[in-house]
Design an enzyme around this catalytic site. Structure first.
Site, PDB file in Angstrom:
ATOM      1  N   CYS A 198       0.873  -1.070  -0.109  1.00  0.00           N
ATOM      2  CA  CYS A 198      -0.085   0.100  -0.029  1.00  0.00           C
ATOM      3  C   CYS A 198       0.654   1.239   0.051  1.00  0.00           C
ATOM      4  CB  CYS A 198      -0.958   0.001   0.936  1.00  0.00           C
ATOM      5  SG  CYS A 198      -2.131  -1.257   1.092  1.00  0.00           S
ATOM      6  N   LYS A 249      -9.074  -0.073  10.478  1.00  0.00           N
ATOM      7  CA  LYS A 249      -8.722  -1.267   9.342  1.00  0.00           C
ATOM      8  C   LYS A 249      -7.993  -2.337   9.671  1.00  0.00           C
ATOM      9  CE  LYS A 249      -7.515  -1.968   4.667  1.00  0.00           C
ATOM     10  NZ  LYS A 249      -7.583  -1.454   3.162  1.00  0.00           N
ATOM     11  N   LYS A 303     -13.630  -1.741   9.661  1.00  0.00           N
ATOM     12  CA  LYS A 303     -13.592  -2.562   8.239  1.00  0.00           C
ATOM     13  C   LYS A 303     -12.771  -3.682   8.692  1.00  0.00           C
ATOM     14  CE  LYS A 303     -11.578  -2.891   3.937  1.00  0.00           C
ATOM     15  NZ  LYS A 303     -10.532  -2.397   2.909  1.00  0.00           N
TER      16      LYS A 303
HETATM   17  C1  PBG Z   1      -6.993  -1.277  -0.629  1.00  0.00           C
HETATM   18  C2  PBG Z   1      -8.270  -1.873  -0.019  1.00  0.00           C
HETATM   19  C3  PBG Z   1      -8.492  -3.141   0.418  1.00  0.00           C
HETATM   20  C4  PBG Z   1      -9.936  -3.166   0.344  1.00  0.00           C
HETATM   21  C5  PBG Z   1     -10.492  -1.622   0.132  1.00  0.00           C
HETATM   22  N1  PBG Z   1      -9.563  -1.166   0.034  1.00  0.00           N
HETATM   23  C6  PBG Z   1      -7.716  -4.192   0.395  1.00  0.00           C
HETATM   24  C7  PBG Z   1      -6.692  -4.384   1.282  1.00  0.00           C
HETATM   25  O1  PBG Z   1      -6.620  -3.837   2.148  1.00  0.00           O
HETATM   26  O2  PBG Z   1      -5.978  -5.510   1.040  1.00  0.00           O
HETATM   27  C8  PBG Z   1     -10.757  -4.366   0.777  1.00  0.00           C
HETATM   28  C9  PBG Z   1     -12.261  -4.258   0.421  1.00  0.00           C
HETATM   29  C10 PBG Z   1     -13.001  -5.608   0.514  1.00  0.00           C
HETATM   30  O3  PBG Z   1     -12.708  -6.827   0.799  1.00  0.00           O
HETATM   31  O4  PBG Z   1     -14.028  -5.550   0.192  1.00  0.00           O
HETATM   32  N2  PBG Z   1      -6.262  -1.210   0.440  1.00  0.00           N
END
Ligand code: PBG
Length: 334
Positions: free
Chosen positions: A133, A199, A252
């Site tokens: 990221c 998150k 999340k």
């Molecule tokens: C980007 C991002 C992710 C998701 C949303 N933005 C993936 C991750 O962090 O690996 C996941 C969304 C989903 O699983 O529906 N970083």
């Protein structure tokens, strides 16, 4: 009849009819609560279903107008955009390219569907060749402060294209404050920040990483996303982002973290979003396809529960179907 032999208060009285149940209903789900995630990719006339997420598609920009019409017809008025770029490189340069896939998608939606609120995911993992990221340091870890420059450039570029809000999902420290300052300096004080504040490093993102082609090529995201064991830290993460200028915070995934969602909402009293992520969606779809659960009933129960736990808004791949079912239920009551 002896007084006091039976309970004076019988909760079942208020459950006897649908009208009685409605009198005491505490949570009402509506299509207006939903934010629909959309995967946009280069090409023409493309609408490719994601194998692990039945009913969810990667679409090309020319298909967005029809998509927006369908959503508006269902009462869903906001989208969260993810880009699948035409090229990936070490520094994820398409992420902050003014003519990148998300930037062009934002322009198209703003031109064809002016009533739609457009939120963009701000992260590097879809754009970097290594799938992390942000910018890697010499040890294969993500360099926090160097990544902030990229994220701020990406956010400003999305704002220039017409995004109403940007949604940083990278989990770098200090990125909300950094992005806020960059937006303000570029004259985008009115562009909001929906922060992916709390998150977790979750196994539930698997299908999304197929959909967005964003799985890390080595290692995992545990040095920047949160440990699933932590709730106290989850509240602290959202509090930090509020202090840095976030307009909305997020928890999340949603379902395994309803306790955290409830605490973030009740302890911080701030607009709070829940992301009902890809793996949560795929589990429901797989069980429904096998006839093991009643999909409609389960989806509406799940989304109602997320709202009851404290979500003001829910990002969900179920948005279209749920909106359709809610409209059907409303017409049945009339
Ligand atoms: C980007 C991002 C992710 C998701 C949303 N933005 C993936 C991750 O962090 O690996 C996941 C969304 C989903 O699983 O529906 N970083």
């Amino acid at each position: 009849m002896e007084y006091g032999k039976f309970p004076a208060y019988r909760p079942r009285r208020m459950r006897a009819t649908e009208t009685m149940r409605r009198y005491i209903r505490e949570t009402e789900l509506s299509a207006k609560d939903f934010i629909y995630p959309l995967f946009v990719k280069p090409g023409i006339g493309l609408r490719d279903e994601i194998p692990s997420m039945p009913g969810v598609y990667q679409v090309s920009i020319d298909m967005l107008e029809a998509e927006m019409r369908e959503l508006a017809g269902l009462g869903v008025t906001s989208v969260l955009l993810f880009g699948i770029p035409s090229r990936k490189d070490e520094c994820g340069s398409e992420a902050y390219d003014d003519h990148g896939i998300v930037q062009e998608a934002v322009r198209a939606i703003r031109a064809k569907a002016p009533a739609m609120t457009v939120i963009t995911d701000v992260c590097m993992c879809e754009y970097t060749s290594h799938g992390h990221c942000g910018k890697l340091d010499g040890n294969g870890d993500v360099d926090n402060d160097a990544t902030l420059e990229w994220l701020a450039a990406e956010a400003v570029s999305h704002a220039k294209a017409g995004a109403h809000m940007v949604a940083p999902s990278d989990m770098m420290d200090g990125r909300v404050g950094f992005i806020r300052a960059a937006l303000d300096a570029a004259d985008f004080a009115n562009v909001g920040i929906m922060s992916y504040s709390t998150k977790y490093a979750s196994g539930f993102y698997g299908p999304f990483r197929d959909a967005a082609d964003s799985a890390p090529s080595f290692g995992d995201r545990r040095s920047y996303q949160m440990d699933p064991a932590n709730a106290e830290e989850g509240v602290r993460e959202s509090a930090l982002d509020i202090a840095e200028g976030a307009d909305m915070v997020m928890v999340k995934p949603a379902l395994p973290y309803l306790d955290v969602l409830s605490r973030v909402k009740t302890e911080l009293r701030f607009p709070t979003v829940a992301y009902n992520v890809s793996g949560e969606y795929s589990m429901v779809k797989a069980a429904a396809a096998n006839g093991w659960i009643d999909e409609r009933r389960v989806v509406l129960e799940l989304l109602t529960s997320i709202k009851r736990a404290g979500a003001d808004m829910i990002i969900t791949y179920h948005a279209k179907e749920a909106a359709r079912w809610l409209a059907e239920e409303a017409s049945c009551l009339e």
